[in-house]
Design a protein around this motif. Structure first.
Motif, PDB file in Angstrom:
ATOM      1  N   LEU A  48       1.070  -1.507  -0.162  1.00 55.18           N
ATOM      2  CA  LEU A  48      -0.129  -0.274  -0.130  1.00 55.18           C
ATOM      3  C   LEU A  48       0.877   1.542  -0.136  1.00 55.18           C
ATOM      4  O   LEU A  48       0.855   2.190  -1.347  1.00 55.18           O
ATOM      5  CB  LEU A  48      -1.091   0.482   1.345  1.00 55.18           C
ATOM      6  CG  LEU A  48      -1.981   0.929   1.181  1.00 55.18           C
ATOM      7  CD1 LEU A  48      -2.624   1.474   0.251  1.00 55.18           C
ATOM      8  CD2 LEU A  48      -2.752   0.769   2.585  1.00 55.18           C
ATOM      9  N   SER A  49       2.005   1.436   0.521  1.00 51.12           N
ATOM     10  CA  SER A  49       2.926   2.537   0.585  1.00 51.12           C
ATOM     11  C   SER A  49       3.511   2.430  -0.396  1.00 51.12           C
ATOM     12  O   SER A  49       3.413   4.289  -0.814  1.00 51.12           O
ATOM     13  CB  SER A  49       4.363   2.252   1.732  1.00 51.12           C
ATOM     14  OG  SER A  49       4.562   3.135   1.837  1.00 51.12           O
ATOM     15  N   ALA A  76       3.789   3.813   9.338  1.00 48.37           N
ATOM     16  CA  ALA A  76       2.317   4.290   9.192  1.00 48.37           C
ATOM     17  C   ALA A  76       2.168   5.029   8.891  1.00 48.37           C
ATOM     18  O   ALA A  76       0.772   5.490   8.550  1.00 48.37           O
ATOM     19  CB  ALA A  76       0.979   3.077  10.605  1.00 48.37           C
ATOM     20  N   GLY A  77       2.804   5.823  10.455  1.00 47.74           N
ATOM     21  CA  GLY A  77       2.681   7.734   9.394  1.00 47.74           C
ATOM     22  C   GLY A  77       3.185   8.057   8.214  1.00 47.74           C
ATOM     23  O   GLY A  77       2.130   8.959   7.830  1.00 47.74           O
ATOM     24  N   THR A  78       3.839   7.546   7.723  1.00 50.84           N
ATOM     25  CA  THR A  78       4.297   7.720   6.046  1.00 50.84           C
ATOM     26  C   THR A  78       2.893   7.158   5.084  1.00 50.84           C
ATOM     27  O   THR A  78       2.703   7.844   4.165  1.00 50.84           O
ATOM     28  CB  THR A  78       5.422   7.022   5.871  1.00 50.84           C
ATOM     29  OG1 THR A  78       5.712   5.734   5.791  1.00 50.84           O
ATOM     30  CG2 THR A  78       6.752   7.298   6.655  1.00 50.84           C
ATOM     31  N   PHE A 121       1.709  10.131   2.585  1.00 53.36           N
ATOM     32  CA  PHE A 121       2.073  10.712   1.437  1.00 53.36           C
ATOM     33  C   PHE A 121      -0.110  10.159   1.101  1.00 53.36           C
ATOM     34  O   PHE A 121      -0.025  10.294  -0.400  1.00 53.36           O
ATOM     35  CB  PHE A 121       2.115   8.811   0.869  1.00 53.36           C
ATOM     36  CG  PHE A 121       3.983   9.563   0.210  1.00 53.36           C
ATOM     37  CD1 PHE A 121       4.434   9.250  -0.265  1.00 53.36           C
ATOM     38  CD2 PHE A 121       4.627   9.049   1.185  1.00 53.36           C
ATOM     39  CE1 PHE A 121       5.739  10.243  -0.755  1.00 53.36           C
ATOM     40  CE2 PHE A 121       5.917   8.907   1.720  1.00 53.36           C
ATOM     41  CZ  PHE A 121       6.798   9.995   0.070  1.00 53.36           C
ATOM     42  N   LEU A 122      -1.278   9.313   1.452  1.00 51.86           N
ATOM     43  CA  LEU A 122      -2.299   9.364   0.998  1.00 51.86           C
ATOM     44  C   LEU A 122      -2.677  10.746   0.890  1.00 51.86           C
ATOM     45  O   LEU A 122      -2.930  10.696  -0.231  1.00 51.86           O
ATOM     46  CB  LEU A 122      -2.940   8.275   1.835  1.00 51.86           C
ATOM     47  CG  LEU A 122      -4.863   8.392   1.529  1.00 51.86           C
ATOM     48  CD1 LEU A 122      -4.964   8.207   0.746  1.00 51.86           C
ATOM     49  CD2 LEU A 122      -5.283   8.081   2.973  1.00 51.86           C
ATOM     50  N   ALA A 123      -2.152  11.481   2.211  1.00 52.84           N
ATOM     51  CA  ALA A 123      -2.456  12.578   2.462  1.00 52.84           C
ATOM     52  C   ALA A 123      -2.248  13.322   0.658  1.00 52.84           C
ATOM     53  O   ALA A 123      -2.760  14.588   0.091  1.00 52.84           O
ATOM     54  CB  ALA A 123      -2.753  13.712   3.789  1.00 52.84           C
ATOM     55  N   ILE A 124      -0.674  13.537   0.284  1.00 53.13           N
ATOM     56  CA  ILE A 124      -0.937  13.997  -0.209  1.00 53.13           C
ATOM     57  C   ILE A 124      -0.965  14.037  -1.632  1.00 53.13           C
ATOM     58  O   ILE A 124      -0.931  14.542  -2.513  1.00 53.13           O
ATOM     59  CB  ILE A 124       1.285  14.100  -0.490  1.00 53.13           C
ATOM     60  CG1 ILE A 124       1.828  14.433   0.976  1.00 53.13           C
ATOM     61  CG2 ILE A 124       1.906  14.684  -1.813  1.00 53.13           C
ATOM     62  CD1 ILE A 124       3.758  13.879   1.398  1.00 53.13           C
ATOM     63  N   ASP A 125      -0.896  12.718  -1.687  1.00 52.51           N
ATOM     64  CA  ASP A 125      -1.804  12.704  -3.472  1.00 52.51           C
ATOM     65  C   ASP A 125      -2.901  12.467  -3.197  1.00 52.51           C
ATOM     66  O   ASP A 125      -3.418  13.299  -4.516  1.00 52.51           O
ATOM     67  CB  ASP A 125      -1.850  10.308  -2.945  1.00 52.51           C
ATOM     68  CG  ASP A 125      -0.455   9.614  -3.957  1.00 52.51           C
ATOM     69  OD1 ASP A 125       0.624  10.636  -3.287  1.00 52.51           O
ATOM     70  OD2 ASP A 125      -0.614   8.589  -3.904  1.00 52.51           O
TER      71      ASP A 125
END
Length: 302
Positions: A167-168, A278-280, A284-288
């Motif tokens: 997922l990451s 998990a924080g990263t 990256f979800l927020a950045i996407d």
């Protein structure tokens, strides 16, 4: 809403069919991580055994347990790197669609841009997960043959970490590859990434041997925490066996093979690595989402 879900399902199915149709591409996507494992078995295993024996400084440890410990270190690196490189390689479908203007044709249809983007993301997750789980099955098979010291908790932890790493990687590769316009540029980038990522995440070389500046630099790479967590899960069983008979040796091996990490002066273990990783993923979800929102706004404004 139902129409968007149906369209997304068809787009995901289309991407998967394109990927599976290229049997040579599928073969090499699977072969690349297995070659790394094969090179380790044939050539690098003895080198790592020598490093482990040097870290023990003459303390006697059963050879089969020590070998299982070293095997776990290399398999952890193979899994951490595979999740990243396979995900970036699988983005070739999206980039090829953009290069051939297929993506433009899809976007002029009634399907929303967010649906198309999410479909590429889902297909990338599926492709990467399937290939990485096959690699994981081969890794488990190798450990069963050479020396099995994993508990049931370790196995389920490795499975969960594999999916989280997929997922990451998919979130990062979707963001990075959205800037590529040609498959040639993408292929060159993936080649460089494949050569460098194993060292940048400490997967092929313990972070503790890097210069201090580099040790701090790799802390900004999400894959570093994935590799560190894989190491702890793959190696913990063998390390516990060593600790039961020779406690001082276990601590030396833990430090020498970077099972603990120096996080800007603080020593962190498996739990902290998982929380940071998990924080990263959330970052990256927020950045996407932010990049998608900005692009959608600019398109609608023009």
């Amino acid at each position: 809403m139902k129409g968007e879900l149906l369209a997304m399902g068809r787009l995901v199915g289309r991407s998967l069919r394109i990927f599976l149709r290229d049997k040579v591409g599928v073969f090499f996507s699977l072969l690349a991580p297995l070659i790394v494992l094969l090179l380790y078995v044939l050539f690098l295993g003895e080198v790592q055994m020598s490093s482990a024996e040097a870290a023990l400084q003459g303390v006697p440890v059963e050879e089969n347990v020590l070998r299982a410990f070293v095997d776990g270190w290399m398999l952890a690196g193979v899994m951490a790197v595979s999740c990243i490189t396979v995900s970036f390689s699988a983005q070739n479908i999206m980039i090829a669609d953009r290069e051939r203007n297929v993506l433009s044709d899809i976007l002029v249809s009634p399907v929303g841009r967010q649906t198309v983007t999410f479909a590429y993301f889902v297909s990338n997750v599926v492709v990467t997960a399937v290939i990485c789980l096959v690699v994981l099955a081969v890794s488990f098979g190798y450990l069963a043959f050479s020396g099995w010291y994993l508990s049931a908790g370790d196995v389920f932890g490795i499975l969960g970490l594999t999916l989280l790493s997929v997922l990451s990687a998919a979130l990062i590769s979707t963001l990075v590859c959205s800037f590529f316009k040609s498959t040639n540029a993408h292929g060159a980038f993936v080649g460089i990434l494949s050569a460098a990522i194993g060292f940048l995440t400490g997967a092929y070389m313990p972070i503790s041997v890097f210069p201090t500046a580099v040790q701090y630099l790799v802390l900004f790479i999400p894959g570093t925490y994935s590799a560190g967590a894989f190491r702890n899960l793959f190696m913990n069983g063998a390390l516990s066996e060593i600790a039961a008979s020779v406690p001082p040796a276990a601590e030396g091996l833990r430090e020498g093979f970077s099972m603990n990490m120096d996080f800007f002066g603080a020593t962190i273990g498996l739990g902290e690595m998982l929380w940071i990783f998990a924080g990263t993923v959330l970052l990256f979800l927020a950045i996407d989402l932010l990049v998608h929102f900005v692009r959608r706004s600019s398109k609608s404004g023009s």
